[in-house]
Design a protein around this motif. Structure first.
Motif, short mmCIF file in Angstrom:
data_model
loop_
_atom_site.label_atom_id
_atom_site.label_comp_id
_atom_site.label_asym_id
_atom_site.label_seq_id
_atom_site.Cartn_x
_atom_site.Cartn_y
_atom_site.Cartn_z
N ASN A 238 0.61 -1.05 -0.25
CA ASN A 238 -0.12 0.09 -0.36
C ASN A 238 0.64 1.43 -0.06
O ASN A 238 1.87 1.20 0.78
CB ASN A 238 -1.07 -0.32 1.31
CG ASN A 238 -1.55 -0.84 0.60
OD1 ASN A 238 -2.74 -0.92 0.21
ND2 ASN A 238 -2.45 -1.92 2.30
N TYR A 240 1.05 5.74 -0.17
CA TYR A 240 -0.46 6.22 0.76
C TYR A 240 -0.06 7.24 1.32
O TYR A 240 1.89 7.81 1.60
CB TYR A 240 -1.80 5.81 1.21
CG TYR A 240 -0.81 5.14 2.74
CD1 TYR A 240 -1.02 5.53 3.87
CD2 TYR A 240 -0.57 3.79 2.43
CE1 TYR A 240 -1.00 5.12 4.57
CE2 TYR A 240 -0.06 2.99 3.76
CZ TYR A 240 0.01 3.88 4.59
OH TYR A 240 0.28 2.87 6.26
N HIS A 242 -1.17 11.13 4.33
CA HIS A 242 -2.28 10.96 4.79
C HIS A 242 -2.59 12.79 4.63
O HIS A 242 -2.03 13.31 4.21
CB HIS A 242 -1.84 10.85 6.48
CG HIS A 242 -1.20 9.38 6.92
ND1 HIS A 242 0.09 9.29 7.91
CD2 HIS A 242 -2.26 8.62 7.06
CE1 HIS A 242 -0.21 8.00 7.99
NE2 HIS A 242 -1.40 7.44 7.45
N HIS A 253 3.17 7.67 2.38
CA HIS A 253 3.60 5.88 3.32
C HIS A 253 4.58 4.45 2.59
O HIS A 253 3.61 4.40 1.33
CB HIS A 253 2.92 5.68 4.47
CG HIS A 253 2.35 7.01 5.21
ND1 HIS A 253 2.94 6.61 6.41
CD2 HIS A 253 2.40 8.30 5.00
CE1 HIS A 253 2.39 8.07 6.76
NE2 HIS A 253 2.63 8.66 6.33
N PHE A 264 -4.79 4.00 8.18
CA PHE A 264 -4.82 3.50 7.14
C PHE A 264 -6.70 3.12 6.71
O PHE A 264 -6.78 2.85 5.27
CB PHE A 264 -4.09 2.40 6.32
CG PHE A 264 -4.26 1.58 5.36
CD1 PHE A 264 -3.87 2.55 4.13
CD2 PHE A 264 -5.55 0.52 5.34
CE1 PHE A 264 -3.60 2.12 2.57
CE2 PHE A 264 -4.97 0.48 3.80
CZ PHE A 264 -4.25 1.25 2.62
N ARG A 268 -8.15 9.15 5.86
CA ARG A 268 -7.24 10.09 6.02
C ARG A 268 -6.08 9.42 4.68
O ARG A 268 -5.07 10.00 4.48
CB ARG A 268 -6.27 9.21 7.69
CG ARG A 268 -5.31 10.04 8.25
CD ARG A 268 -4.62 10.14 9.47
NE ARG A 268 -4.03 11.05 10.29
CZ ARG A 268 -2.01 10.76 10.50
NH1 ARG A 268 -2.45 9.32 10.83
NH2 ARG A 268 -1.59 11.65 10.87
N ALA A 269 -6.52 8.43 4.91
CA ALA A 269 -5.08 7.96 3.75
C ALA A 269 -5.82 7.18 1.76
O ALA A 269 -7.01 7.78 2.17
CB ALA A 269 -4.98 6.03 4.13
#
Length: 321
Positions: A238, A240, A242, A253, A264, A268-269
């Protein structure tokens, strides 16, 4: 050398607080448990060390399955808690080598750190572009955590030995290194962060067409570096961003899909591939989009939205159409 002799003289105490490495919690005074998560096996302790506030994040480490036989010896004590026919449950006390608890120490900690890690009531915010300009942006440009530790990494003053990959280009380059949440042994819990060299990108809101070369470079080279270093393909990662971020210097991230990474959630993500695609469709996508996130009641951002009357209105009134 005796622990106490290793401490610097009082005149150097401020630097010592930030630079010295602890070898025990001698002298640590517990004030309170400010957060606990039984599912994730974590707890956050607010305490005092050397007369100054400290935050300690405790986390049970994952099993080291390559050494699982270490648990099944006479060194592991068992206390029976239930026995019913062939089924028995026990409290097991494995040997020290397999009984470590990860501890992240923030010292000296500020009031903001205590606030950040304390369990609080949470509220949803649907941040329109005008709310960002009127409420969020003035706050994050005037009041935020120190990010000197980020500059220390970018300038190779700290954690240089932990760097997995670096692209030194000042516009599209970044440093990729393990997040503090990862112990660097269990790849199923892999967690790395790409921190960009460029200094003028605070968050998702600042991204536009001009950011595409940077974002594409992070995605392509970050995935390749992880494949080359840890033999984990892109299909098992993953990647991503934030929003809101925990600090306002742009970073991305990378986590293993097996890892239930904190932050996650949908509140937020934002997946990097989706972010790139959205900007390719509309260059100013994140300057015009309403972004949803959580705020906690002791956070400055919650107070700013509250002062602006956001929580006095219904959701339909608060969100621009």
């Amino acid at each position: 050398m005796d622990r106490k002799k290793r401490k610097l003289e009082s005149g150097d105490r401020q630097d010592d607080d930030r630079l010295r490495i602890l070898d025990s919690f001698e002298g640590f005074k517990v004030k309170s448990v400010i957060s606990e998560n039984s599912r994730c096996k974590t707890a956050v302790i607010h305490g005092e060390l050397d007369g100054k506030d400290a935050i300690v994040l405790l986390e049970r480490k994952p099993f080291n399955l390559s050494n699982v036989s270490n648990y099944f010896t006479e060194e592991t004590g068992l206390e029976n808690t239930l026995k019913n026919d062939i089924y028995g449950t026990y409290d097991a006390y494995p040997p020290k080598v397999e009984n470590a608890v990860k501890a992240v120490v923030i010292h000296p900690a500020t009031e903001k750190h205590v606030q950040k890690y304390t369990d609080q009531e949470r509220y949803i915010v649907h941040e329109t572009p005008s709310l960002y300009e009127q409420v969020t942006l003035p706050l994050i440009t005037s009041k935020q955590f120190s990010i000197q530790w980020v500059y220390n990494i970018l300038e190779k003053k700290k954690e240089a030995d932990r760097i997995v990959y670096e692209d030194t280009d000042p516009d599209t380059g970044f440093i990729l290194l393990p997040d503090m949440k990862w112990d660097r042994t269990d790849t199923s819990a892999l967690y790395l962060v790409a921190i960009v060299h460029k200094h003028n990108i605070k968050s998702l809101r600042d991204l536009d067409t001009g950011s595409l070369p940077l974002l594409q470079n992070i995605l392509k080279k970050g995935l390749k570096a992880i494949q080359d270093t840890y033999d984990i393909p892109a299909s098992k990662l993953n990647v991503y961003i934030h929003y809101q971020p925990s600090y306002y210097h742009f970073h991305v991230h990378f986590t293993n899909v097996k890892f239930e990474a904190p932050g996650f959630g949908a509140d937020r993500a934002h997946l990097l591939a989706d972010v790139i695609n959205n900007i390719q469709l509309y260059g100013d996508f994140y300057k015009k989009k309403t972004l949803t996130f959580l705020v906690r009641e002791q956070e400055d951002l919650y107070m700013k939205f509250k002062d602006a009357g956001y929580f006095d209105c219904s959701e339909e009134v608060s969100v621009e159409k």
